[in-house]
Design an enzyme around this catalytic site. Structure first.
Site, PDB file in Angstrom:
ATOM      1  CB  VAL A   1       9.012 -12.704 142.375  1.00  0.00           C
ATOM      2  CG1 VAL A   1       9.191 -13.617 143.623  1.00  0.00           C
ATOM      3  CG2 VAL A   1       9.750 -11.335 142.622  1.00  0.00           C
ATOM      4  CB  ALA A   2       5.680 -15.832 139.882  1.00  0.00           C
TER       5      ALA A   2
ATOM      6  CG  ASP B   1      49.037 -43.206 132.603  1.00  0.00           C
ATOM      7  OD1 ASP B   1      49.433 -43.952 131.448  1.00  0.00           O
ATOM      8  OD2 ASP B   1      49.826 -42.759 133.380  1.00  0.00           O
TER       9      ASP B   1
ATOM     10  CG  ASP C   1      50.488 -41.416 137.220  1.00  0.00           C
ATOM     11  OD1 ASP C   1      50.932 -40.977 136.061  1.00  0.00           O
ATOM     12  OD2 ASP C   1      50.956 -42.272 137.755  1.00  0.00           O
TER      13      ASP C   1
ATOM     14  CG  ASN D   1       9.543 -21.079 140.156  1.00  0.00           C
ATOM     15  OD1 ASN D   1      10.037 -21.768 141.070  1.00  0.00           O
ATOM     16  ND2 ASN D   1       9.890 -19.574 140.236  1.00  0.00           N
TER      17      ASN D   1
ATOM     18  CG  ASN E   1       9.643 -18.803 144.980  1.00  0.00           C
ATOM     19  OD1 ASN E   1       8.882 -19.724 144.778  1.00  0.00           O
ATOM     20  ND2 ASN E   1       9.923 -17.713 143.928  1.00  0.00           N
TER      21      ASN E   1
ATOM     22  CB  THR F   1       8.496 -24.478 149.377  1.00  0.00           C
ATOM     23  OG1 THR F   1       8.547 -23.742 148.074  1.00  0.00           O
ATOM     24  CG2 THR F   1       7.018 -24.193 150.263  1.00  0.00           C
ATOM     25  CG  ASP F   2      11.485 -23.117 145.839  1.00  0.00           C
ATOM     26  OD1 ASP F   2      10.724 -24.123 146.061  1.00  0.00           O
ATOM     27  OD2 ASP F   2      11.357 -22.416 145.092  1.00  0.00           O
TER      28      ASP F   2
END
Length: 866
Positions: free
Chosen positions: A288-289, A335, A611, A677, A704, A707-708
């Protein structure tokens, strides 16, 4: 297909053969096939339609959102959490993964709902001769050998060789890039003649603007020029952006790192006497870290926010990663017709004996002219088959608009001077004439009109057309041509006996110079993109003279390479040449793709704008394909990554600026996530070596998410730095995680790890096992250190501290949520205890000690970047 094979065997194509020879080769007749023969060929050949590859199903789109190494690592961590009995961790990880999938699915699904545009090119019906009888049939029922009848306003239903052509002009801009309708004839041309100059051929999906013609169908369906483009599009793989590749590489590295750490730590803990469950919990915590769970979702959401902002600025994004990819673009291949220019003919300049008038671009006010210039435009308006609002021939429409601009009431003049005779325009004659009572008017190619004149209108009235005056006319025609103007001459004859008298004895009045003018804002936009380190190159099907003149006027350059020269070069030679070329003229779809690939072979990241149907293969092969939304064909839009809703090149410059700003924001939160991390992994790993599980998986996941989550998402709307367009394009090979970011991650991660391990030992007070108090102090201090690190990272990108109110609100909300897990019953799920004012004083000291270390790392990283 048997027809095309036969023609290739003898190395002869329809455009180089006499018309009757083509009919013979196709085993047909000028009065058409019999019904039975047409039915047999239809069964053998198949219907005359473009077969598109078909879009992805909603299920395929949704499943594709999870095809990422980073997502696989997260799912593995969730499975491991369930195995060791931490279902809450697994549920939180699953929520993040599913949310990311939903965000990506919504955007991709909207893009996939675009029309099957190649089918839209098909004409619904066609006028065909069957055994001498003319009938209307579905265009899908056409077969090679059918004889079709074309009239003004028709969409050409198949590729065909002209048998007859009367004043026939065809708008081929969507296929060839030619800015004006092409005059057609039934004459053969040389085998090597480019597609845009094959006057004896008409092609599926183009439009007849005037005249009429009869043609024999040579190819249908997927064997037409449009079909060949469709086949190439279907075979082209989607281009991946640098960010997509980097995130996958990051996922692979993180996955490998998790396996190595777990394989090392779990056995080590077992050898130290830790029970199997605790060892497994530590392995899950490390997993997880190590994995930034919020990264995929935050990247997707940030790109989606960028998409929304860009749509408000008239740039519609069809694929999310294309937003970020704009930041790496160092070449724009554009073009000409409708992209750099307005896509419409305009009378730019008038010339009457030794006098030039530049018509004002501002059409809101009449332009003052002399009586001779008014006479010139009166001829242009009366010797003219269009009306101001009928959408007819673009050249004739432009002449009427110019007459109207100088104050001529076209309807009134026509009413006062009714037409009593005419000589229609033909490609062989190159002029047209009309008789209005006692005067006749002529307009046409200068070289032809001048030959029929013996006088010239001067300020003192008609004078003899001497050799010297003829030379001045010719010099002016050349000068107009060098400025990319299409030149028409006007003349009159007093009291003609009839239309036949218009072939000689004329009085020359003057010249009109017409142009598809550059958009007013394009020159500044090109200059801005050049300042940003981006080369702009014109790639067009138009002729060399016109392309060079437009490119020079816009500041692109004047070095030109023609499509036929591209054909003669091998790939290596072309790669060596492309960097020095400013304009590629008379290019076919195959040329455009080769030019694009040559630039990419040199290491360039290329954006292709266009186009037309002819642009579609290059748009799809480009790193970023940019199609025009108004003039652009559906084919081009479907093949592109970004569609400009206003067809304005200046929007590309704003999109590049936005793309660079978005990349800056992605850089900020990737740095933010990974610094945290790295510190998490280091703390858990080093503490576990001494038998402490200082941050269990649920706390790491909360850190996580807290803060993330909101703060990282708020970074997605950070304002664009003022210097973003003064930097060179980023090198995609260096990636997001280059030396500067690695230094930042390592430096801030190291400072955080040292400070928090010191805090752990201080709060443990010699305890043999982790106490709830020590765990809470480290847990809370970590959250607030991340907030401090966030503002230091923004400072690195010269983003003012309080310039983003959303970020301020996000940090405040996250701080309140952290307090909730300390002072509410939620603390039982997180293993925390309430902190006293003294404890908060300790955390404040930790912040005060750490912040100078963060700033020192940032200063070193800034020096490394520069």
């Amino acid at each position: 297909m048997w027809i095309r094979r036969e023609l290739r065997v003898v190395s002869e194509q329809p455009h180089e053969l006499p018309a009757d020879r083509v009919v013979e080769r196709l085993e047909s007749r000028r009065d058409g096939l019999t019904v039975d023969e047409a039915r047999r060929r239809l069964a053998d050949r198949g219907e005359n339609e473009i077969v598109s590859g078909g879009g992805r199903s909603p299920v395929d789109i949704f499943v594709a959102q999870f095809n990422s190494v980073l997502i696989w690592v997260l799912l593995a961590a969730a499975a491991l959490s369930i195995w060791v009995g931490h279902a809450v961790d697994a549920v939180l990880i699953a929520i993040i993964v599913v949310a990311n999938g939903i965000f990506g699915f919504v955007q991709d699904y909207r893009a996939e709902r675009s029309l099957e545009s190649l089918r839209e090119l098909a004409a619904p019906t066609a006028a065909v001769r069957r055994a001498g009888e003319k009938r209307e049939i579905s265009a899908t029922g056409l077969v090679p050998g059918d004889v079709i009848v074309l009239r003004g306003g028709d969409v050409v239903p198949a590729d065909a060789r002209l048998l007859e052509a009367t004043d026939l002009e065809v708008d081929e801009a969507a296929l060839t890039g030619e800015s004006v309708p092409v005059a057609k004839s039934s004459d053969p041309v040389a085998a090597e003649t480019p597609l845009a100059e094959r006057k004896g051929m008409v092609y599926k999906g183009t439009s007849v603007t005037r005249g009429k013609g009869v043609a024999v169908v040579t190819e249908t369906g997927m064997e037409t020029e449009v079909g060949e483009i469709a086949r190439e599009l279907a075979a082209t793989e989607e281009t991946r952006t640098p960010l997509q590749d980097e995130l996958d590489e990051l996922g692979r590295n993180l996955g490998l790192g998790v396996l190595v750490l777990s394989a090392f730590v779990a056995p080590l803990l077992l050898l130290r006497g830790t029970d199997a469950v605790q060892a497994a919990l530590t392995a899950v915590s490390l997993a997880v870290a190590a994995v930034p769970e919020g990264l995929p979702a935050v990247v997707t959401l940030t790109l989606a926010l960028g998409v929304r902002q860009m749509s408000e600025e008239n740039a519609l994004v069809r694929r999310l990663p294309a937003v970020e990819a704009l930041g790496a673009v160092d070449v724009i291949c554009t073009d000409k017709t409708g992209t750099l220019t307005r896509g419409e003919m305009t009378v730019s300049r008038l010339w009457v004996n030794d006098a030039v008038v530049d018509l004002e671009s501002d059409e809101s006010e009449p332009t003052a002219v002399s009586s001779r210039e008014e006479r010139l435009l009166e001829i242009a308006a009366l010797c003219n088959d269009a009306t101001l609002d009928d959408g007819g021939d673009p050249t004739e429409q432009a002449l009427l608009a110019a007459a109207d601009r100088i104050g001529i009431d076209v309807a009134e003049r026509r009413s006062e001077n009714p037409r009593t005779g005419e000589v229609p325009f033909s490609s062989e004659r190159k002029w047209m004439g009309t008789v209005h009572g006692d005067v006749g008017y002529v307009k046409g190619a200068p070289e032809v009109v001048v030959e029929n004149c013996d006088r010239i209108l001067t300020a003192d009235g008609p004078k003899p057309l001497t050799d010297e005056r003829c030379e001045r006319v010719e010099t002016t025609v050349r000068a107009f041509g060098d400025d990319a103007l299409r030149v028409l001459a006007m003349a009159f004859r007093e009291e003609p006996a009839g239309p036949d008298d218009l072939a000689d004895g004329l009085t020359f009045v003057g010249l009109t110079g017409l142009i598809d003018p550059p958009r007013a804002e394009v020159a500044d936009a090109i200059a801005e993109t050049n300042r940003a380190g981006i080369d702009v190159k014109m790639v067009t099907g138009d002729n060399v003279r016109t392309a060079r003149a437009i490119a020079e006027s816009l500041g692109i350059g004047t070095t030109v390479l023609e499509g036929r020269e591209v054909e003669r070069m091998d790939d290596e030679t072309l790669r060596e040449r492309v960097a020095a070329v400013d304009v590629f003229a008379r290019t076919s779809p195959e040329h455009k793709v080769r030019i694009l690939q040559a630039m990419q072979g040199r290491g360039n990241d290329v954006a292709m704008t266009g186009d037309g149907v002819n642009d579609a293969p290059a748009l799809k092969n480009a790193d970023v394909g940019v199609a025009m939304g108004i003039r652009g064909t559906d084919v081009a839009r479907q093949a592109s990554d970004i569609v400009l809703l206003d067809d304005n090149y200046a929007t590309i410059e704003r999109a590049v600026e936005r793309g660079r700003g978005i990349f800056d924001n992605v850089w900020k939160f990737v740095a933010y996530l990974l610094t945290a991390n790295v510190a998490e992994v280091a703390i858990v790993f080093l503490a576990s070596l001494y038998g402490y599980l200082i941050l269990p998986a649920v706390q790491l996941l909360w850190i996580n998410l807290l803060t993330d989550g909101l703060p990282a998402l708020a970074l997605g709307v950070d304002p664009v730095s003022g210097d973003v367009m003064e930097r060179p394009p980023r090198d995609p090979d260096r990636g997001i995680i280059g030396r500067p970011m690695l230094g930042l991650i390592g430096g801030i991660g190291a400072v955080t790890t040292v400070v928090l391990l010191a805090l752990m030992y201080y709060t443990l007070e010699g305890a043999a096992a982790v106490t709830p108090y020590a765990m809470t102090m480290v847990f809370t201090a970590f959250v607030f250190l991340e907030f401090a690190g966030l503002y230091v990272i923004r400072w690195l990108r010269e983003t003012p501290m309080l310039s983003n109110p959303w970020l301020t609100a996000a940090v405040a909300t996250s701080a309140l949520l952290q307090l909730a897990v300390l002072y509410t019953p939620l603390n039982r799920y997180f293993g925390t205890v309430p902190l006293s004012p003294t404890d908060w004083g300790i955390i404040t000291v930790v912040l005060a000690v750490t912040l100078p270390g963060y700033l020192a790392v940032a200063v070193l990283v800034r020096r490394l970047e520069r």
